[in-house]
Structures are given as structure tokens and as C-alpha cells.
Design an enzyme around this catalytic site. Structure first.
Site, short mmCIF file in Angstrom:
data_model
loop_
_atom_site.label_atom_id
_atom_site.label_comp_id
_atom_site.label_asym_id
_atom_site.label_seq_id
_atom_site.Cartn_x
_atom_site.Cartn_y
_atom_site.Cartn_z
N GLU A 1 0.84 -1.21 0.00
CA GLU A 1 0.00 0.00 0.00
C GLU A 1 0.88 1.26 0.00
O GLU A 1 0.55 2.25 -0.63
CB GLU A 1 -0.92 -0.02 1.22
CG GLU A 1 -1.95 1.10 1.27
CD GLU A 1 -3.08 0.95 0.26
OE1 GLU A 1 -3.13 -0.06 -0.47
OE2 GLU A 1 -3.93 1.87 0.19
N THR B 1 -12.66 5.94 -13.48
CA THR B 1 -11.62 5.55 -12.53
C THR B 1 -11.95 4.20 -11.86
O THR B 1 -11.10 3.58 -11.24
CB THR B 1 -11.39 6.66 -11.47
OG1 THR B 1 -10.23 6.35 -10.72
CG2 THR B 1 -12.58 6.78 -10.53
C1 DMJ Z 1 -10.87 2.13 -7.00
O1 DMJ Z 1 -12.10 2.18 -6.35
C2 DMJ Z 1 -10.70 3.23 -7.98
O2 DMJ Z 1 -9.75 2.86 -8.91
C3 DMJ Z 1 -10.31 4.54 -7.33
O3 DMJ Z 1 -10.07 5.57 -8.23
C4 DMJ Z 1 -9.12 4.39 -6.43
N1 DMJ Z 1 -8.98 3.18 -5.81
C5 DMJ Z 1 -9.82 2.04 -5.95
C6 DMJ Z 1 -9.06 0.76 -6.09
O4 DMJ Z 1 -7.81 0.76 -5.58
#
Ligand code: DMJ
Length: 520
Positions: free
Chosen positions: A370, A508
Site C-alpha cells: 500500500e 476511474t
Molecule cells: C478504486 O475504487 C478506484 O480505482 C479509485 O479511483 C481508487 N482506488 C480504488 C481501487 O484501488
């Protein structure tokens, strides 16, 4: 012997061009090999999804280790790790709707949509949720599913579809947008879906981040354009532009903001957690809606990163926003999406340089920590910066092996790996751009790790501590909606999404979005 050699040569001359030609098409992997990788990824997806449906639904998730349904933490309202995303609204189902399209499973897509129709009329739920998480996972899932269900050109439209997914998205959007009614001008980070943001305890409404503030624009923009209700796009656009206007002279934005006062609470920036999707949505919004202003924001903000944050080996480091001084010598798992974004931006060189750092991490830990420290602190301390690390040297009083383990463990600052998608995402984008089989090999290694180590009785369990391999009793919805989706796409060169007709921008949360006049 000579006869054998002649036969061998003849064999090579006869078959090599054929083998070469067919493997070149798929970047060095034969079609049967790729098919096998696809099938295996698909069966992992179904193992995860079917486990959720059998044991988790209608709750938000399933506990992969005990097979119990998993939902919000009702005892500890401050448990944001769970409560931000789990709104008591069958999160995993909403987040995975369009994954069925990606896998080519039309029946599964229609079945899940019917299930939503039978289960949800609206989001009138007494739950405090994070606006960003709910937007990207639930609203994004609904919008993408609506596009597929309604747009006949994509081959997944549903007969007599009446647009109810968009109506649900509209209902959710109207609840989420209330979080923007904050005097400070910065949206509240959380809202109560039934009662609005004022019902959320004040202690949960203080800390906002740059990504949370700016990354509603893609989903809200699409919602406005599909419903002809401009409010979502107007508000999220204004919020984004306000935020951007507070950049420093170096063109950099800090990452955390006090939502009550609209004052930045740190002076540090980077490309990982808390700011990642600011960059992502500047570029993606500009592409999806052909917007010059946002393209300029992307160009300017990326230029600032190249000038001030990128170090000599291609890592985008954390720096102070006002003078670009080095701030923290670590990178995080969320930053692993950045190489993929750079592919979209057309900057393959910097994409690959940064990617190789994450590749090395994957190779070392079999996961992405992480948070990972690249300073080599203990080494530098022991040798007072006089002796650069060499793999055959050791720390005082330690063997070479002990030194390696100590340095590897030292460097892990946050030790968990919840099967995040970002590294797979960048692997996928780099493969699409280069067709280099190296990336398929990386994907294959990831797939094997899922099969061997992450698979659990009911889905997939992340790792609590990658140094010792302890398992996490959680399968976040992004494991199915993003990680396995990108892995499948990596192995599927002929997927609809890779054709001109199927082209899309991934949100995203990896929901495919597209928009043109025909959809208005
Ligand atoms: C996801 O929910 C999406 O990619 C977000 O933008 C950031 N992190 C998580 C996964 O790691």
C-alpha cells in the site's frame, strides 16, 4: 547427426514463419494460450461473483473467508474503511454490471439488470456514504450499464428497455449532489442518502481530498448530458475549476483540504492516494467531452509534475507544492495507475519508466505494498550515505540474505494489498500500446497468483500483511469490477472495447463510458 540437423532446419524453416506470424498478432502469445488465459480469468470472475450472489446479495459484499454477507459497520460509525463504500445497497452488484458485457455474457448482463429492477426503485436509504466512492462505484456502474442497455450500436441493448437504470442513476445523482451545498464551497466528503449531508456526524465531514473534490466530473458530466439536467455538470465543473484555481505558482495542488473552511491542510503533492483521479479526470473529461479547458489543465498539471516531481529514475515523487522540495520518499499502490494514464496521454517513455518500479515491487513482494519507501533508510544510515547498495553487500552484523529481507521489510510502510487494480490497469494499457508480450507475461503471473494464493472459499481475499502473507477478510467490489476486468481485457485482443465501434473511456472504477450526439 547431420541428418537430424537437416530435418530440424527444415522443420524450423517450414514452421517458424507460421508460428512467428500468428504469435506476432497477439504480441508473442499464441491464440490458444490467450484463450486459456481468458477462460481462466473468466472462471475466476464467476467464482467471485457467484459467491457474492449466493452468500452476499443483497448485502454489499461477501466475506471471502467465512462466506458470510458483509455490510456496513453499524457499531463504529468512524469505520470509514467499510462505511464509505458499503451503503447497504448491494454494492458489488452495481459495480459489476458492465463487467458482464466485457466478458461477452449478454444473458448475465440482462439477468443482473432484471435483478436490480426487482430490488431497487430508488436510493432512499438511511446510510452515510462517501460521495466519491458512491459516485465511482454505483453511479458509474449504473451509467455504463444504461449506455450498454440503450445504445443499439454496441450489441448489448435490451429489448423494450425503458431507461430505468438512468432513472435510478438520476435519483442517486440528486442525492449525491446535495453534498455540494456547503458554504465553504468545497463539497462535504460524505452524505446521508436519505437525509442529506447535515445528518452526517461533523467528525466525518472535516477532511476532504483533492481527488474526492474533483473526481465527480466524469460521472456527473455524463449524468447531466444523458438526462438533460445540467445541474450535476455545472456544479462539479465549477468545483473542479475552483480547486484548480488554487494551485501554487508551480502549478501544483496539495492533497488534503478542510471541508469546513476550504483551507488546505497540507502542502504536499504527488500522484497517488488523495490526488490520483484529479489528473485522471482532467484528461478523461477532456477526451470524453472534447473539452479544451480540461485538456489545458491536464497539460499544465502534467508539465508541472514532469518538471518538479519526476526523479531521475522516473518515479513521480511527493514534493512540497510551493518550492518542489522533496517531501516524503515513498510511493503508494494507488499511484500505480499513473503509467496507464500516461499511455492515454501518449507519453509511453515516462509510462514505462514509472511502470518498471511497480513491476519490480510486484516481482519482489508478489503484491503491491500500500505504501513503499524508496529511500533505503537503514542502508543509508548504516553507511552514512557513503556506500550505495549492492545486492552482494550486507549490513553490519548481518548476512547478505538477512540484509535483503531486512531492507525489503523496512521498505514496506503500509503492509496491506487488497487486490487493487492499478498495477493490472497499467499493465493492460501498456500492452495495448506496445503489444509487447512482456506485459502478457506479467498478466499471466498475476493470474497465477489469483488462482493459487488469493482465491478463497467465497471469492478472493486480499493480503493483510504482505511481509508474512496473512489474509484479509474482505473482497472489495473493485476486485471484480476492475482488477479482473482489466486482466481479462489484457488477454482479449479482439474484445469489442478494442474495436472502433466499441471504443470507450474507462472511468476511474473501470466503467466504460462514451458519449455522442445520438445519445442526447
Ligand atoms: C478504486 O475504487 C478506484 O480505482 C479509485 O479511483 C481508487 N482506488 C480504488 C481501487 O484501488
Amino acid at each position: 547427426m547431420t541428418v537430424v540437423l537437416v530435418y530440424l532446419l527444415q522443420f524450423l524453416v517450414t514452421f517458424f514463419p507460421v508460428t512467428y506470424a500468428s504469435s506476432e498478432k497477439y504480441g508473442g502469445f499464441s491464440e490458444p494460450h490467450l484463450k486459456d488465459l481468458r477462460n481462466r480469468t473468466k472462471s475466476l470472475f464467476y467464482h467471485g461473483f457467484n459467491s457474492y450472489m449466493a452468500h452476499g446479495f443483497p448485502y454489499d459484499e461477501v466475506d471471502p473467508l467465512t462466506c458470510e454477507p458483509a455490510s456496513r459497520d453499524y457499531e463504529d460509525i468512524h469505520n470509514t474503511w467499510k462505511n464509505d463504500a458499503m451503503g447497504n445497497f448491494s454494492l458489488t452488484l452495481f459495480d459489476t454490471l458492465d463487467a458482464f458485457v466485457v466478458l461477452g455474457d449478454k444473458q448475465g448482463f440482462e439477468r443482473n439488470i432484471q435483478l436490480i429492477r426487482d430490488t431497487y426503485q430508488d436510493f432512499d436509504i438511511d446510510a452515510n456514504v462517501q460521495v466519491f466512492e458512491t459516485t465511482i462505484r454505483v453511479l458509474g456502474g449504473l451509467l455504463s450499464a444504461h449506455l450498454y442497455a440503450s445504445d443499439e450500436r454496441r450489441g448489448y441493448s435490451i429489448e423494450n428497455y425503458d431507461g430505468f437504470l438512468l432513472r435510478l442513476a438520476y435519483d442517486l445523482g440528486k442525492r449525491l449532489v446535495l453534498a455540494s451545498e456547503n458554504k465553504s464551497g468545497v463539497p462535504y466528503p460524505r452524505t446521508n442518502l436519505r437525509y442529506g449531508p447535515l445528518k452526517v456526524p461533523k467528525s466525518l465531514q472535516k477532511e476532504q481530498c483533492t481527488a474526492g473534490i474533483t473526481s465527480l466530473i466524469l460521472e456527473f458530466g455524463l449524468l447531466s448530458r444523458l438526462t438533460n439536467d445540467p445541474i450535476f455538470e455545472l456544479i462539479s465543473r465549477k468545483t473542479f475549476l475552483n480547486m484548480w484555481s488554487s494551485k501554487t505558482v508551480l502549478g501544483l495542488l496539495p492533497m488534503t483540504v478542510d471541508a469546513r473552511s476550504n483551507i488546505f491542510t497540507d502542502q504536499i503533492t504527488g500522484v497517488g492516494a488523495s490526488i490520483d483521479s484529479f489528473y485522471e479526470y482532467a484528461l478523461k473529461y477532456s477526451i470524453l467531452f472534447d473539452d479544451e479547458i480540461f485538456n489545458d489543465i491536464w497539460q499544465e498539471s502534467y508539465k508541472a509534475l514532469l518538471m518538479h516531481s519526476q526523479n531521475s529514475i522516473g518515479i513521480f515523487t511527493n514534493i512540497h507544492v510551493s518550492n518542489a522540495a522533496a517531501a516524503r520518499e515513498w510511493i503508494d499502490a494507488l499511484g500505480a495507475f499513473f503509467p496507464g494514464l500516461l499511455v492515454l496521454a501518449g507519453d509511453l517513455k515516462n509510462a514505462f519508466d514509472f511502470y518498471t518500479v511497480y513491476f519490480k515491487l510486484w516481482n519482489t513482494y508478489g503484491a503491491i505494498p500500500e505504501r513503499w519507501d524508496f529511500s533505503g533508510f537503514r542502508w543509508n544510515y548504516a553507511y552514512r550515505d557513503s556506500k550505495p547498495y549492492h545486492p552482494l553487500d550486507s549490513l553490519p552484523g548481518m548476512s547478505v540474505e538477512e540484509t535483503k529481507v531486512a531492507l525489503m521489510n523496512d521498505a514496506v510502510l503500509l503492509e496491506w494489498y487488497p487486490l487493487r487494480p492499478e498495477f493490472v490497469e497499467s499493465t493492460y494499457f501498456l500492452y495495448r500500446a506496445t503489444k509487447d508480450p512482456f506485459f502478457l507475461r506479467v498478466g499471466e503471473a498475476i493470474l497465477q497468483r489469483f488462482e493459487k494464493d488469493f482465491r478463497a472459499p467465497c471469492g478472493f481475499a486480499g493480503i493483510d500483511d504482505i511481509r508474512v502473507g496473512t489474509r484479509q477478510a474482505r473482497m472489495e467490489s473493485f476486485v471484480l469490477s476492475e482488477t479482473l476486468k482489466y486482466l481479462y481485457l489484457l488477454f482479449d485482443p479482439d474484445n469489442d472495447l478494442h474495436t472502433k465501434n466499441g471504443a470507450a473511456i474507462f472511468s476511474t472504477e473501470a466503467h466504460p463510458f462514451w458519449f455522442d450526439d445520438k445519445l442526447k
